[in-house]
Design an enzyme around this catalytic site. Structure first.
Site, short mmCIF file in Angstrom:
data_model
loop_
_atom_site.label_atom_id
_atom_site.label_comp_id
_atom_site.label_asym_id
_atom_site.label_seq_id
_atom_site.Cartn_x
_atom_site.Cartn_y
_atom_site.Cartn_z
N HIS A 251 0.94 -1.19 -0.02
CA HIS A 251 0.01 -0.01 0.02
C HIS A 251 0.80 1.31 0.00
O HIS A 251 1.91 1.18 0.65
CB HIS A 251 -1.08 0.12 1.22
CG HIS A 251 -0.23 0.05 2.59
ND1 HIS A 251 0.04 1.23 3.23
CD2 HIS A 251 0.01 -0.90 3.50
CE1 HIS A 251 0.81 0.88 4.20
NE2 HIS A 251 0.46 -0.45 4.46
N ASP B 204 -0.23 4.31 1.09
CA ASP B 204 -0.55 5.33 2.02
C ASP B 204 0.33 4.99 3.08
O ASP B 204 0.73 3.95 3.47
CB ASP B 204 -1.96 5.67 2.08
CG ASP B 204 -2.51 4.15 2.80
OD1 ASP B 204 -2.20 3.15 2.19
OD2 ASP B 204 -3.33 4.37 3.79
N ASP C 293 6.56 0.76 6.81
CA ASP C 293 5.16 0.38 6.56
C ASP C 293 4.65 1.09 5.45
O ASP C 293 3.68 2.36 5.74
CB ASP C 293 4.33 0.48 7.99
CG ASP C 293 2.79 0.31 7.87
OD1 ASP C 293 2.49 -0.58 6.98
OD2 ASP C 293 2.21 0.74 8.61
N GLU D 122 -5.11 1.86 2.31
CA GLU D 122 -5.01 0.53 3.28
C GLU D 122 -5.28 1.03 4.72
O GLU D 122 -5.98 0.34 5.57
CB GLU D 122 -3.62 -0.04 2.97
CG GLU D 122 -3.50 -1.36 3.90
CD GLU D 122 -3.13 -1.44 5.24
OE1 GLU D 122 -3.20 -2.37 5.93
OE2 GLU D 122 -2.77 -0.29 5.69
N GLU D 123 -4.54 2.21 5.23
CA GLU D 123 -4.87 2.60 6.66
C GLU D 123 -5.89 3.22 6.99
O GLU D 123 -6.32 3.30 8.28
CB GLU D 123 -3.66 3.61 6.78
CG GLU D 123 -2.20 3.39 6.50
CD GLU D 123 -1.62 2.32 7.69
OE1 GLU D 123 -2.34 1.61 8.49
OE2 GLU D 123 -0.34 1.95 7.36
N GLU E 3 3.70 -6.47 3.85
CA GLU E 3 3.87 -5.69 5.34
C GLU E 3 5.29 -6.17 6.27
O GLU E 3 5.63 -7.31 5.92
CB GLU E 3 2.39 -6.25 6.03
CG GLU E 3 1.12 -5.74 5.41
CD GLU E 3 1.08 -4.18 5.62
OE1 GLU E 3 1.82 -3.60 6.44
OE2 GLU E 3 -0.07 -3.67 5.29
N HIS F 97 4.00 3.00 12.51
CA HIS F 97 2.86 4.18 12.96
C HIS F 97 3.49 5.17 14.17
O HIS F 97 2.87 5.91 14.87
CB HIS F 97 1.64 3.43 13.53
CG HIS F 97 0.91 2.72 12.49
ND1 HIS F 97 -0.47 2.54 12.69
CD2 HIS F 97 1.16 2.50 11.30
CE1 HIS F 97 -0.78 1.79 11.69
NE2 HIS F 97 0.05 2.04 10.90
#
Length: 388
Positions: free
Chosen positions: A71, A73, A103, A135-136, A163, A357
């Protein structure tokens, strides 16, 4: 190859593709790189033209291909204290710092760096690149990509979702269901609460119900669940409402999620909450104000990755890495969406989810090197005929 990959990763980090913003510039960059390697590239815009998925193919457009997916984003950096600019990659002590390094732009960078190598080696079995948006925020882009892939004449048979797993093979994870529940009450003066409907108070009672269900789900864990924790979880992400101390709050909002280990748990939670609202909360609210209401918006209901006995993707990655066995994780990915398309799927990529994150997110240089080794061996694998 590692230095080239790090250069590409640095470029990708410089695209601030927070989920609330556009990813089109990054997708154009990836498309240019893949087209230069000889891939057939489709950039698939969303409904409003602010974001896009990318699907590219090296080799023949036939059934049986292998998908490499990631992903585009990243999560916001708001209120995080970084020691460096989060959108300018920095390297120190063998670590690559920047928002999205693990990520999951590190994996994407590795696949792009390897594209020319894949192009030279692929003969019979196609290799596909699937890069998604949002995705997030509920795997929205992957859901749209799945609809597109269903219309294609060819079907890939295996997918590797990159991932961050520390390059471990993951064959299963929980689903991820996200919701926003809104409460519409009636504004009034705080000194006469019976003449208003305090949306915050009802939101708090709704949260209390969620917490009761959270505890009850512990007793519903499957006897041989391999997940950690082994039961379905619920998390309250945010509770917002009201304006000032002396005004009855007319509106409130609860953002929450659950991560089911089995579909029956999700059904249990949703039915319980509907019944609680219909039989308890709403009658009380509407007794004072007929237009009072409770509505729940589905942000995303992404199915988990279900472990299966026969999994070609697991076999391929096991052969390429020499790893024995596969694990399960609690965090969610887009893997279940690809599995629902009929593909065999595993999650395997560089970096640790523990770094994702967070401020000063980083990817170990050694992890990126391990990922490249996997992809180099996969290039040789793609030179062989596809099964069947």
């Amino acid at each position: 190859m590692l230095d080239r990959t790090i250069e590409i990763l640095s470029d990708l980090i410089a695209f601030p593709t927070v989920s609330s913003d556009s990813n089109l510039e990054m997708m154009a960059y990836l498309a240019d790189r893949l087209e230069a390697a000889g891939a057939k590239v489709d950039v698939l815009s969303d409904a409003v033209g602010r974001k896009a998925n990318l699907f590219a193919t090296l080799g023949p457009e036939i059934d049986g291909g292998i998908v490499l997916s990631g992903h585009s984003d990243v999560v916001p950096v708001t209120d995080q204290v970084w020691s460096t600019d989060p959108f300018k990659m920095a390297e120190r002590d063998g670590r690559l710092f920047g928002r999205g390094t693990c990520d999951m732009k590190g994996f994407i960078a590795a696949t792009i760096a390897m594209a020319p190598v894949f192009a030279k080696k692929i003969q019979h079995r196609p290799l596909h690149f699937a890069f998604t948006y949002d995705e997030e925020t509920g795997c929205i882009g992957a859901g749209h990509l799945a609809k597109e892939l269903k219309q294609r004449a060819f079907r890939p048979s295996a997918a590797i979702i990159g991932e961050p797993t520390g390059m471990r093979i993951i064959e299963g994870h929980k689903g991820c269901y996200e919701y926003t529940t809104r409460f519409q009450g009636l504004e009034g003066h705080g000194s006469i609460p019976d003449q208003g409907v305090n949306a915050v108070e009802y939101a708090v009672r709704y949260v209390a119900r969620l917490l009761d269900l959270k505890n009850e789900l512990r007793s519903k864990a499957p006897p041989r669940s391999r997940f950690e924790p082994p039961w379905t979880t619920i998390n309250i992400g945010a509770l917002n409402g009201g304006t000032v101390h002396n005004v009855i709050a007319p509106k409130a909002q609860v953002d929450w999620e659950m991560r089911p280990v089995q579909v029956s748990d999700a059904t249990f939670v949703k039915e319980d909450l509907k019944r609680y609202c219909r039989e308890v909360l709403l009658p009380e609210m509407q007794k004072t104000h007929a237009d009072a209401d409770i509505t729940t918006e589905i942000i995303g209901e992404v199915d988990g990755l279900v472990p299966v006995d026969h999994n070609e993707a697991r076999r391929i990655v096991s052969e390429l890495t020499g790893a024995n066995g596969a694990d399960l994780v609690s965090f969610g990915t887009e893997a279940g969406i690809f599995q629902n398309l009929g593909m065999d799927v595993v999650v395997c990529g560089p970096g640790s989810i523990e770094q994702a994150h967070k401020a000063d997110e980083y990817l170990e240089r050694d992890q990126l090197a391990q990922c490249l080794k996997l992809l180099e061996r996969l290039a040789d694998k793609c030179a062989a005929p596809a099964p069947g």
